[in-house]
Design a protein around this motif. Structure first.
Motif, mmCIF file in Angstrom:
data_model
loop_
_atom_site.group_PDB
_atom_site.id
_atom_site.type_symbol
_atom_site.label_atom_id
_atom_site.label_comp_id
_atom_site.label_asym_id
_atom_site.label_seq_id
_atom_site.Cartn_x
_atom_site.Cartn_y
_atom_site.Cartn_z
ATOM 1 N N GLY A 9 4.475 2.859 7.623
ATOM 2 C CA GLY A 9 4.555 4.282 7.101
ATOM 3 C C GLY A 9 3.619 5.132 6.739
ATOM 4 O O GLY A 9 4.039 6.090 6.087
ATOM 5 N N VAL A 10 2.512 4.580 6.358
ATOM 6 C CA VAL A 10 1.490 5.450 5.805
ATOM 7 C C VAL A 10 0.669 6.160 6.636
ATOM 8 O O VAL A 10 0.132 5.342 7.779
ATOM 9 N N PHE A 55 -3.899 1.387 12.324
ATOM 10 C CA PHE A 55 -2.894 0.399 12.757
ATOM 11 C C PHE A 55 -2.314 -0.249 11.708
ATOM 12 O O PHE A 55 -1.023 -0.361 11.535
ATOM 13 N N TRP A 56 -3.187 -0.647 10.845
ATOM 14 C CA TRP A 56 -2.448 -1.603 9.580
ATOM 15 C C TRP A 56 -1.513 -0.617 8.544
ATOM 16 O O TRP A 56 -0.341 -0.942 8.671
ATOM 17 N N MET A 57 -2.246 0.213 7.998
ATOM 18 C CA MET A 57 -1.335 1.118 7.227
ATOM 19 C C MET A 57 -0.259 1.678 7.922
ATOM 20 O O MET A 57 0.831 1.999 7.133
ATOM 21 N N VAL A 69 4.446 6.516 13.379
ATOM 22 C CA VAL A 69 3.290 7.213 12.799
ATOM 23 C C VAL A 69 2.249 7.410 14.049
ATOM 24 O O VAL A 69 1.825 6.423 14.462
ATOM 25 N N GLY A 70 1.721 8.499 14.145
ATOM 26 C CA GLY A 70 0.768 8.657 14.902
ATOM 27 C C GLY A 70 0.640 10.415 15.625
ATOM 28 O O GLY A 70 1.839 10.971 15.139
ATOM 29 N N LEU A 114 0.858 -1.207 -0.015
ATOM 30 C CA LEU A 114 -0.170 0.075 0.055
ATOM 31 C C LEU A 114 0.771 1.307 -0.053
ATOM 32 O O LEU A 114 0.453 2.264 -0.483
ATOM 33 N N ALA A 115 1.932 1.255 0.943
ATOM 34 C CA ALA A 115 2.993 2.401 0.970
ATOM 35 C C ALA A 115 3.333 2.610 -0.629
ATOM 36 O O ALA A 115 3.586 3.726 -0.846
ATOM 37 N N ARG A 116 3.640 1.622 -1.369
ATOM 38 C CA ARG A 116 4.293 1.852 -2.726
ATOM 39 C C ARG A 116 3.444 2.388 -3.419
ATOM 40 O O ARG A 116 3.457 3.392 -4.328
#
Lengths: 387, 196
Positions: free
Chosen positions: A157-158, A151-153, A382-383, A119-121
């Motif tokens: 790093g998304v 949580f997943w993405m 991330v947060g 997904l990040a790509r």
């Protein structure tokens, strides 16, 4: 019979224990006169429970906590003496996003870290091409779906607030929104993922149980003051729900349960689709691929009905992680106190036995420790926690 | 209205009749800036474009949950929504939820300007509900009349009764069984269909 009880619910498969308890006569056997009221929004369920138009409700676990903390709305302390469902959500993506992800997947496509990296790509490629950010549908700001998607993405790093768009959609609108391209993916409970796959417009990418082994999803919620005032009614209600959950978990009852839930005034979708959600044997792709998991949705088995305060702590940690509230030890205590294993134990007659909560297990991040939330949260890149 | 600018009000309602009733009321009360949104697709974006001070939504609308996202700080929201009620003022919430309407107030609007709008909402929604109830009652009365006509016809044919005799038979049976005449008529129709 006691005074009639009005109990609100949203047409979702994880209301099953409650619906079966009423429609199969377990509440009546406990001397309860229950009227189930089907609702169209979580806001309605929350408000009607808060002001006393409902005595109890099928409620998103995070909404019960938010209500007790006064987040997003008026502060009304809630008690959850029964857990209506563990897991049960899935992430479904559009055929085009599915194709894009498959192109980028490097490894096991059932591994959430692998798919999140893909997904990040995809997000990076789209950004480079100047395309609109991907849009993900979820059901409520204070929802497991919101936190599970994030949580997943975020594990790859998304940033869910910067790199994609997260929008709230009522569950019955999810499928249409995916079909007309309003969203590229969604996280929702049963039966809507299956409905999208059946229509050929979605692929189930993950069961939520891939992301979190055990995630408290919906609770049976009552106002705390009401619960204090009517302990016997609460106990009866819990026992009836336990019986409903046990009935549902008997394979021999599956067809009957699906029939009860399929009624138009209950969930109102095909019994066959409901049956698939209950067995955890789901068609995941329009080409007919099927995936089976014993962890897809837990209604009564593996102690699913007993509320676990550690689950409440994890949900509270997500609220902090995503900037919905600041970290405070008092708030954590309040959040954990919403989940009431003591009321559950009292109802089923297991007082003093004391069960340890199941370890919290997720595909990413350190082991979850409610006594060190700051440390837990600091470990995520991330947060937007404030503490 | 005072010299202060009229607050911008958005009505989110899929029922055009109810929205019109509410809008009329608001205009009569001197509120001039009213936008009705009937299309639920991309609701937040539509609201964002109007940039209202107050959003009114009916509780039958599943999209109410979409509005809850406005409490969150995010790029989708220009000005955050504030709670208009104090913790102590639950009666306002109670009255509006019971009437079937909910109000979302954008931060910064004065409390005394909100109350009359909310009261008006509640009374207009209640009036609409009453209207609808009357309509339903009339409809079911009409439906009953049709069923009774049909049952009378069956009795006249099967038992060789006159129209008046058929009606008297229906009515006396209903009284004896402590049921509505429409229910007795319906069971005659059902029975005759089964015996066909």
């Amino acid at each position: 019979m006691t005074a009639p009880l009005r109990i609100g619910f949203i047409p979702l498969v994880d209301a099953a224990a409650l619906i079966v308890a009423v429609d199969r006569g377990f509440t009546a056997a406990e001397g309860l006169d229950v009227e189930l009221v089907r609702e169209v929004s979580w806001s309605n369920v929350r408000d009607k429970l808060n002001i006393g138009l409902f005595d109890a409700a099928h409620l998103l676990a995070p909404v019960a906590i938010a209500s007790s903390l006064g987040l997003g709305h008026v502060k009304v302390p809630i008690a959850a003496p029964f857990n209506l469902g563990i897991n049960g959500n899935a992430i479904t993506v559009s055929p085009s996003l599915h194709a894009a992800l498959i192109e980028e997947i490097d490894g096991d496509r059932f591994d959430p870290l692998t798919t999140a990296k893909a997904l990040a790509r995809v997000v990076a490629i789209r950004r480079k091409a100047g395309a609109e950010p991907l849009t993900f549908g979820m059901t409520f700001p204070f929802s497991t779906h919101n936190y599970q998607l994030r949580f997943w993405m975020a594990a790859a790093g998304v940033d869910p607030d910067e790199d994609v768009r997260l929008v709230v959609l009522p569950p019955p609108y999810m499928v249409d929104s995916l079909a007309n391209g309003h969203v590229d993916a969604f996280c929702v409970g049963a039966p809507w993922n299956s409905v999208a796959v059946d229509l050929g417009i979605g692929h189930i990418l993950h069961f939520v149980s891939d992301i979190l082994e055990r995630a408290a999803e919906k609770v049976l919620a009552v106002r705390q003051v009401w619960s204090d005032k009517h302990p016997d009614v609460v106990a009866s209600l819990v026992r009836a729900a336990v019986k409903g959950a046990e009935f549902i978990e008997q394979p021999a009852n599956l067809a009957e349960v699906a029939q009860i839930l399929a009624q138009p005034e209950r969930i109102g979708v095909d019994a066959d689709v409901i049956q698939r959600s209950l067995t955890g044997r789901l068609k995941t792709s329009p080409d007919g691929a099927v995936r089976e998991s014993g962890r897809y949705l837990l209604v009564g088995r593996e102690g699913a009905g007993r509320p676990d305060p550690v689950q409440a702590a994890w949900l509270y940690a997500q609220m902090v992680r995503w900037g919905q509230t600041a970290l405070s030890p008092e708030a954590l205590k309040t959040a954990m106190a919403v989940f009431r294993p003591d009321l559950y134990d009292a109802a089923v007659g297991r007082v003093g036995e004391g069960q340890a909560s199941a370890p919290f297990s997720a595909f990413a991040g350190p082991a979850f420790d409610p006594s060190d939330l700051a440390g837990y949260l600091a470990s995520f890149e991330v947060g937007r926690s404030a503490f | 209205m005072s010299a202060e600018q009229s607050p911008k009000i958005v009505i989110v309602d899929e029922s055009p009749v109810r929205a019109a009733i509410l809008e009329d009321g608001l205009r009569e009360a001197g509120f001039t800036e009213i936008v009705h949104i009937r299309e639920m697709q991309s609701l937040l974006a539509r609201i964002y474009a109007v940039d209202p001070d107050i959003i009114l939504i009916d509780l039958e609308n599943p999209s109410r949950d979409v509005l809850e996202a406005m409490f969150q700080v995010s790029r989708a929201v220009k000005r955050p929504i504030a709670m208009f009620v104090d913790q102590s003022d639950t009666s306002s919430i109670q009255a509006s939820v019971e009437a079937g309407v909910s109000a979302y107030i954008v931060d910064g609007l004065k409390k005394e300007r909100i109350k009359p709008i909310l009261d008006l909402c509640v009374s207009r929604f209640n009036a609409f509900a009453k209207l609808q109830e009357e309509l339903e009652r009339t409809k079911s009365q009409l439906e009953d009349r049709k069923i009774i006509e049909k049952a009378k016809g069956i009795l006249m044919k099967v038992k060789g009764l006159t129209e008046d005799e058929a009606y008297v038979l229906l009515r006396s049976t209903a009284m004896r069984e402590k049921k509505k005449i429409g229910e007795i008529a319906q069971s005659i129709i059902t029975a005759s269909e089964m015996l066909k």
